[in-house]
Design an enzyme around this catalytic site. Structure first.
Site, mmCIF file in Angstrom:
data_model
loop_
_atom_site.group_PDB
_atom_site.id
_atom_site.type_symbol
_atom_site.label_atom_id
_atom_site.label_comp_id
_atom_site.label_asym_id
_atom_site.label_seq_id
_atom_site.Cartn_x
_atom_site.Cartn_y
_atom_site.Cartn_z
ATOM 1 C CE LYS A 161 -3.514 2.435 2.630
ATOM 2 N NZ LYS A 161 -4.557 2.345 3.653
ATOM 3 C CE LYS A 217 -5.992 1.792 -0.373
ATOM 4 N NZ LYS A 217 -6.482 1.733 0.964
HETATM 5 C C1 PBG Z 1 -7.458 3.170 5.604
HETATM 6 C C2 PBG Z 1 -7.715 3.130 4.157
HETATM 7 C C3 PBG Z 1 -7.542 4.136 3.184
HETATM 8 C C4 PBG Z 1 -8.039 3.621 1.999
HETATM 9 C C5 PBG Z 1 -8.465 2.329 2.248
HETATM 10 N N1 PBG Z 1 -8.234 2.041 3.584
HETATM 11 C C6 PBG Z 1 -7.088 5.520 3.312
HETATM 12 C C7 PBG Z 1 -5.714 5.876 3.598
HETATM 13 O O1 PBG Z 1 -4.825 5.035 3.769
HETATM 14 O O2 PBG Z 1 -5.513 7.076 3.734
HETATM 15 C C8 PBG Z 1 -8.122 4.358 0.693
HETATM 16 C C9 PBG Z 1 -9.148 3.857 -0.243
HETATM 17 C C10 PBG Z 1 -9.484 4.764 -1.351
HETATM 18 O O3 PBG Z 1 -8.846 5.807 -1.574
HETATM 19 O O4 PBG Z 1 -10.446 4.446 -2.052
HETATM 20 N N2 PBG Z 1 -6.154 3.289 5.991
#
Ligand code: PBG
Length: 334
Positions: free
Chosen positions: A206, A259
């Protein structure tokens, strides 16, 4: 054999021929639809930067789940907007947290048999500071001063969150916090508490991405100070992404998630070539919003651009996709 013996266009001459030689498929069952649960009744609050995406009260979410099931979607990914936030993200792990309540209601509905209910595990929607873990601040410096998101203290709360969500009925636990060691810690706790059969889908790679911007409006989870770069990955790093995946698999992840998706298709491809586990990719909020902005201006053909964006992620090697287009795409695929 080259031209004229070889003519690539021969197999492109009709819909039927094109369908016969198509290499990648896209089906409703590959798609997972994110839902943002909030308190109240009859609430359907559209998110400004994400047309067609809503904060939903639980009764509305149950209705949404029925629609998702009848479209043949693969599952739902659940996020929550708690009524109150605090420093330790209590709303993430308390028995009557918003997602826990949502899970119990969804599990009791008939849609639940057809859908995989995936619970996102993170603290950022529930903490007053908006970080994904426990913040330790330098007391002399105030909110603008030095702070650290403490890894090992965060693990305790993430574990508590995961167990609580499994108790409430989550079919899959999906940690998205990016703390080190969370998969092993969560696996151990799930096994100990009677959830040895509950799989973990880890957001293994991520990245710290600008493309999460609209989500932070949807989930009200923007960090109040600093940013997430000390725990989410640097966008430049592919080898590090593979190490993250290695570690999560060693710790017991059953499936891995990449992601964002479109700006990181090389990561999806590299993971596909290296690992046999099921791989998901998350087409995140910013990817959805930028496409929608172009649809609204009439600059892109909505249906074609939507399906092409999803097919591209599948072609890169993802088995399943988390996307805000899930319902719209499934309607086109029906
Ligand atoms: C929680 C999380 C996030 C997303 C999914 N889980 C936000 C982040 O890390 O700031 C983002 C999902 C999206 O942008 O659609 N940590």
């Amino acid at each position: 054999m080259a031209f004229p013996a070889t003519r690539m266009r021969r197999l492109r001459r009709s819909d039927a021929l094109r369908a016969l030689v198509r290499e990648t498929t896209l089906e409703p069952g590959d798609l997972i639809y994110p839902l943002f649960l909030c308190s109240g009744e009859g609430v359907r609050r559209e998110i400004g930067s994400m047309p067609g995406v809503f904060n939903l009260s639980i009764d509305e979410a149950v209705r949404e789940a029925a629609a998702a099931a009848s479209l043949g979607l693969g599952g739902l990914l659940l996020f929550g907007l708690p009524e109150t936030k605090d420093e330790h993200g209590t709303g993430a792990w308390e028995k009557n947290g918003i997602v826990q309540q949502g899970l119990r209601a969804l599990k009791a509905s008939s849609a639940a048999k057809k859908l995989v209910l995936i619970a996102d595990v993170c603290l950022c929607e529930y903490t007053s500071h908006g970080h994904c873990g426990v913040v330790v601040k330098d007391p002399d410096e105030g909110d603008s001063g030095a702070f650290e998101v403490n890894n090992d203290l965060s693990l305790k709360l993430l574990v508590r969150t995961a167990v609580s969500l499994a108790n409430a009925g989550a079919d899959v636990i999906a940690p998205s916090d990016m703390m080190d060691g969370r998969v092993a810690a969560i696996r151990k706790a799930l096994d100990r508490d009677g959830h040895a059969q509950t799989p973990i889908l880890s957001y293994a790679s991520k990245f710290a991405s600008a493309f999460y911007g609209p989500f932070r409006e949807a989930a009200d989870s923007a960090p109040q100070f600093g940013d997430r770069r000390s725990y989410q990955m640097d966008s430049a790093n592919l080898r590090e992404a593979l190490r993250e995946i290695d570690l999560d698999l060693q710790e017991g992840a059953d499936m891995i998630l990449m992601k964002p998706a479109m700006p990181y298709l090389d990561v999806v491809r590299a993971a596909r070539e290296r690992y046999g586990v099921p791989i998901g990719a998350y087409q995140v909020s910013g990817e959805y919003s930028m496409l929608h902005a172009a649809f609204q201006k009439g600059w892109l053909d909505r249906d074609r651009a939507m399906l092409e964006s999803l097919l591209g992620i599948r072609r890169a090697g993802a088995d399943f996709l988390i996307t805000y287009f899930a319902k719209d795409a499934a309607k086109l695929l029906a």
